[in-house]
Design a protein around this motif. Structure first.
Motif, PDB file in Angstrom:
ATOM      1  N   GLN A  31      38.782  46.815  75.498  1.00 56.93           N
ATOM      2  CA  GLN A  31      39.168  46.354  76.827  1.00 56.93           C
ATOM      3  C   GLN A  31      38.459  47.218  77.858  1.00 56.93           C
ATOM      4  N   SER A  32      37.911  46.580  78.887  1.00 57.80           N
ATOM      5  CA  SER A  32      37.249  47.337  79.951  1.00 57.80           C
ATOM      6  C   SER A  32      38.017  47.113  81.238  1.00 57.80           C
ATOM      7  N   GLU A  33      37.441  47.578  82.325  1.00 64.59           N
ATOM      8  CA  GLU A  33      38.088  47.336  83.609  1.00 64.59           C
ATOM      9  C   GLU A  33      38.102  45.854  83.918  1.00 64.59           C
ATOM     10  N   GLU A  34      37.075  45.156  83.452  1.00 63.03           N
ATOM     11  CA  GLU A  34      36.939  43.745  83.799  1.00 63.03           C
ATOM     12  C   GLU A  34      37.565  42.807  82.783  1.00 63.03           C
ATOM     13  N   ILE A  35      37.451  43.121  81.501  1.00 63.69           N
ATOM     14  CA  ILE A  35      37.882  42.123  80.517  1.00 63.69           C
ATOM     15  C   ILE A  35      38.694  42.729  79.372  1.00 63.69           C
ATOM     16  N   MET A  36      39.495  41.858  78.773  1.00 67.32           N
ATOM     17  CA  MET A  36      40.085  42.142  77.480  1.00 67.32           C
ATOM     18  C   MET A  36      39.320  41.227  76.526  1.00 67.32           C
ATOM     19  N   ALA A  37      38.598  41.843  75.589  1.00 66.89           N
ATOM     20  CA  ALA A  37      37.639  41.076  74.802  1.00 66.89           C
ATOM     21  C   ALA A  37      38.311  39.982  73.969  1.00 66.89           C
ATOM     22  N   GLU A  38      37.814  38.770  74.119  1.00 63.85           N
ATOM     23  CA  GLU A  38      38.347  37.659  73.330  1.00 63.85           C
ATOM     24  C   GLU A  38      37.364  37.196  72.259  1.00 63.85           C
ATOM     25  N   SER A  39      36.079  37.052  72.619  1.00 67.77           N
ATOM     26  CA  SER A  39      35.106  36.572  71.635  1.00 67.77           C
ATOM     27  C   SER A  39      34.697  37.719  70.710  1.00 67.77           C
ATOM     28  N   THR A  40      34.176  37.365  69.556  1.00 67.69           N
ATOM     29  CA  THR A  40      33.696  38.376  68.612  1.00 67.69           C
ATOM     30  C   THR A  40      32.639  39.255  69.271  1.00 67.69           C
ATOM     31  N   ASP A  41      31.675  38.624  69.950  1.00 68.74           N
ATOM     32  CA  ASP A  41      30.589  39.386  70.567  1.00 68.74           C
ATOM     33  C   ASP A  41      31.117  40.393  71.591  1.00 68.74           C
ATOM     34  N   ALA A  42      32.056  39.950  72.405  1.00 67.74           N
ATOM     35  CA  ALA A  42      32.604  40.864  73.412  1.00 67.74           C
ATOM     36  C   ALA A  42      33.333  42.021  72.741  1.00 67.74           C
ATOM     37  N   LYS A  43      34.077  41.747  71.700  1.00 70.32           N
ATOM     38  CA  LYS A  43      34.812  42.800  70.996  1.00 70.32           C
ATOM     39  C   LYS A  43      33.826  43.834  70.434  1.00 70.32           C
ATOM     40  N   VAL A  44      32.759  43.356  69.784  1.00 75.29           N
ATOM     41  CA  VAL A  44      31.796  44.261  69.160  1.00 75.29           C
ATOM     42  C   VAL A  44      31.065  45.064  70.235  1.00 75.29           C
ATOM     43  N   GLU A  45      30.737  44.407  71.346  1.00 77.46           N
ATOM     44  CA  GLU A  45      30.035  45.105  72.416  1.00 77.46           C
ATOM     45  C   GLU A  45      30.903  46.236  72.988  1.00 77.46           C
ATOM     46  N   LEU A  46      32.160  45.929  73.257  1.00 76.06           N
ATOM     47  CA  LEU A  46      33.042  46.962  73.809  1.00 76.06           C
ATOM     48  C   LEU A  46      33.310  48.054  72.775  1.00 76.06           C
ATOM     49  N   ALA A  47      33.361  47.675  71.499  1.00 73.70           N
ATOM     50  CA  ALA A  47      33.538  48.682  70.447  1.00 73.70           C
ATOM     51  C   ALA A  47      32.372  49.668  70.475  1.00 73.70           C
ATOM     52  N   GLY A  48      31.170  49.144  70.659  1.00 75.29           N
ATOM     53  CA  GLY A  48      29.976  49.995  70.730  1.00 75.29           C
ATOM     54  C   GLY A  48      30.060  50.973  71.888  1.00 75.29           C
ATOM     55  N   ARG A  49      30.548  50.469  73.014  1.00 77.55           N
ATOM     56  CA  ARG A  49      30.677  51.359  74.180  1.00 77.55           C
ATOM     57  C   ARG A  49      31.758  52.411  73.948  1.00 77.55           C
ATOM     58  N   LEU A  50      32.829  52.044  73.251  1.00 79.55           N
ATOM     59  CA  LEU A  50      33.873  53.028  72.919  1.00 79.55           C
ATOM     60  C   LEU A  50      33.293  54.127  72.023  1.00 79.55           C
ATOM     61  N   VAL A  51      32.514  53.694  71.026  1.00 78.43           N
ATOM     62  CA  VAL A  51      31.899  54.659  70.105  1.00 78.43           C
ATOM     63  C   VAL A  51      31.044  55.655  70.889  1.00 78.43           C
ATOM     64  N   GLU A  52      30.236  55.126  71.837  1.00 76.01           N
ATOM     65  CA  GLU A  52      29.385  55.982  72.662  1.00 76.01           C
ATOM     66  C   GLU A  52      30.198  57.002  73.464  1.00 76.01           C
ATOM     67  N   LYS A  53      31.226  56.490  74.138  1.00 74.47           N
ATOM     68  CA  LYS A  53      32.040  57.362  74.999  1.00 74.47           C
ATOM     69  C   LYS A  53      32.728  58.450  74.186  1.00 74.47           C
ATOM     70  N   VAL A  54      33.293  58.056  73.059  1.00 72.43           N
ATOM     71  CA  VAL A  54      34.082  58.997  72.263  1.00 72.43           C
ATOM     72  C   VAL A  54      33.179  60.052  71.622  1.00 72.43           C
ATOM     73  N   THR A  55      32.105  59.612  71.005  1.00 73.63           N
ATOM     74  CA  THR A  55      31.223  60.596  70.366  1.00 73.63           C
ATOM     75  C   THR A  55      30.521  61.443  71.438  1.00 73.63           C
ATOM     76  N   GLY A  56      30.237  60.828  72.577  1.00 73.68           N
ATOM     77  CA  GLY A  56      29.629  61.555  73.697  1.00 73.68           C
ATOM     78  C   GLY A  56      30.504  62.703  74.185  1.00 73.68           C
ATOM     79  N   ALA A  57      31.811  62.554  73.992  1.00 77.35           N
ATOM     80  CA  ALA A  57      32.745  63.605  74.416  1.00 77.35           C
ATOM     81  C   ALA A  57      32.902  64.668  73.330  1.00 77.35           C
TER      82      ALA A  57
END
Lengths: 264, 213
Positions: free
Chosen positions: A124-150
């Motif tokens: 989930q981002s500020e704009e969306i709660m992911a519904e489609s598979t593609d959106a879910k995977v895309e946001l998952a990728g961004r979560l991975v980046e943020k978390v490992t980046g920290a």
């Protein structure tokens, strides 16, 4: 399989009642039942008490830690409440949850680092709660980046791809299943978790739908669930699905759970 | 004549969306007043559906398929309407408050309100107070419906109501609220006119607040 026992949640009337009444024994029984049933973490939530969440949550945590050594899953929509209760937690907890909302991330990630916690990341981002598979995977990728980046190990991230009611969208569960498979494949080492009850909202025989969904998720790679481990049919579906997917050596776990009367 | 209307009603209630077009056309061929087909057939059917849902007799997908069936029937008739029959029963503005992206419940409510003959303007999700107030001023709805699914976003409802009052618009619009953590006590506390516990309840509330039936 990491099981987050979800029963101590103030959105349930009996729990809210016990918290209001200061009924420690009731909360402690809920904690013990889940620990005995096979929970890995005990989720604690007092979010229904708007304005007094922190003090209520502290009380719940105190009560639960008196009766179990299991780590806790600190469940709050308010990063301030999470920060306020963490100092009293005995074991490295899990934090439920982060999203990609910048404010939430900025406030919670340092706490994950400081308390060596695991963290649930919602697609989930500020704009969306992911519904489609593609959106879910895309946001998952961004979560991975943020978390490992920290500086947080990927092994401590549990991605919840979100699931929507089948009752309002007949293919919603399918999107979640596909997302689980892709997330587990695209980001090796990350975990996936999921709440189950949303999928059956508005349908009859909800428990049947929930456990069938859980089995399907596990078969696609899910390795954690936010669930009620005291539901023997649900827990049985989990154990069977883990075994079927080759994650239970010599089927020992399944057999032990059966002998202990934990599954049906 | 009324037999066809009864059939339309039962087809909508049963959600037989493949059969609705044929029966509505048969009604029109038999010179039944299009307004009667809408009010005594389609809308009356959705009233039954709402009650059945409210009592737990039917499930969400059954309500959805009935509404889709109703809509299909409505689309055939709409172009033929003139005068009074084409007027909606009232205009309702609907939206989910700031910080909240949940829209499933709101969308169910909208569908049922439309099924009851209201014109609904959906403002979407994550709405700032200013945006809601601006739209109330612009659209001048009879009723404003606010939704929130999170305990953290519930207070936004109060902010909207306070701002509407400050802007002097409170007397010209009724306000109803709903969503999982909301209850009637909260609605009263923040100065809303009512609380709907589900989509069917919201329709009854809207009728009451707008003053029809």
């Amino acid at each position: 399989m990491l099981i987050i026992g979800e029963r101590i949640n103030s959105s349930r009337k009996s729990i809210a009642g016990a918290i209001s009444a200061g009924d420690e024994a009731f909360i402690q029984k809920e904690a013990k039942l889940q620990a005995e049933a096979g929970a890995s973490y005990i989720d604690v939530n007092a979010a229904a008490f708007v304005g007094e969440e922190i003090e209520r949550l502290k009380w719940v945590i105190g009560a639960v830690q008196e009766v179990t050594d299991l780590p806790l899953c600190i469940d709050s929509p308010d990063p301030g409440a999470i920060r306020a209760v963490l100092p009293m937690v005995n074991k490295p907890p899990m934090i439920n949850s982060i999203t990609l909302e910048p404010d939430r991330l900025e406030r919670i990630l340092p706490l994950v680092v400081q308390y060596r916690a695991k963290v649930v990341g919602l697609c989930q981002s500020e704009e969306i709660m992911a519904e489609s598979t593609d959106a879910k995977v895309e946001l998952a990728g961004r979560l991975v980046e943020k978390v490992t980046g920290a500086g947080i190990p990927l092994d401590d991230l549990y991605i919840d791809p979100l699931v929507y009611p089948l009752g309002t969208s007949a293919t919603s569960a399918q999107s979640t299943l596909e997302a689980i498979e892709r997330i587990m494949k695209d980001f090796p080492g990350v975990h996936t978790t999921c709440g189950l009850t949303n999928v059956s909202h508005g349908l009859p025989a909800r428990k049947l739908v929930n456990r069938t969904f859980l089995s399907a998720c596990i078969i696609r790679g899910l390795d954690s669930a936010i669930m009620d481990p005291t539901d023997k049919l649900l827990y049985g579906a989990l154990k069977a699905a883990v075994m079927i997917t080759g994650r239970d050596d010599f089927c020992m776990d399944f057999i032990h759970a059966f002998r202990a009367g934990l599954i049906e | 004549m009324s037999e066809i209307i009864e059939q339309i009603k039962s087809i909508v209630v049963a959600g037989k969306h493949k059969e609705i077009e044929k029966i509505v056309k048969a009604g029109l061929d038999a010179n039944i007043d299009p307004g009667a087909i809408i009010n005594d057939g389609l809308i009356a059917a959705m009233d039954i559906v709402g009650k059945k849902f409210g009592s737990g007799e039917i499930y969400v997908p059954e309500m959805l398929v009935a509404a889709a069936t109703m809509k299909k029937g409505l689309e055939i008739i709409k172009p033929l309407l003139t005068g009074d029959a084409s007027q909606p029963k009232g205009t309702i503005l609907m939206g989910t408050v700031k910080g909240d992206l949940h829209d499933i419940g709101k969308n169910l409510v909208i569908m049922m309100l439309e099924g009851a003959g209201f014109k609904v303007v959906d403002l979407g999700v994550d709405l700032s107070v200013d945006k809601v107030v601006e739209k109330v001023r612009e659209i001048k709805p009879d009723l404003l419906g606010l939704s929130a699914l999170l305990t953290t976003t519930m207070p936004e409802m109060q902010k909207v109501i306070v701002m509407i009052r400050e802007q002097g618009l409170r007397d010209s619009v009724k306000i109803m609220v709903g969503g999982a953590p909301v209850d009637s006590r909260f609605a009263e506390k923040i100065g809303a006119d009512g609380y709907g516990k589900d989509a069917a309840d919201a329709v009854q509330l809207a009728k009451k607040l707008i003053g029809i039936n």
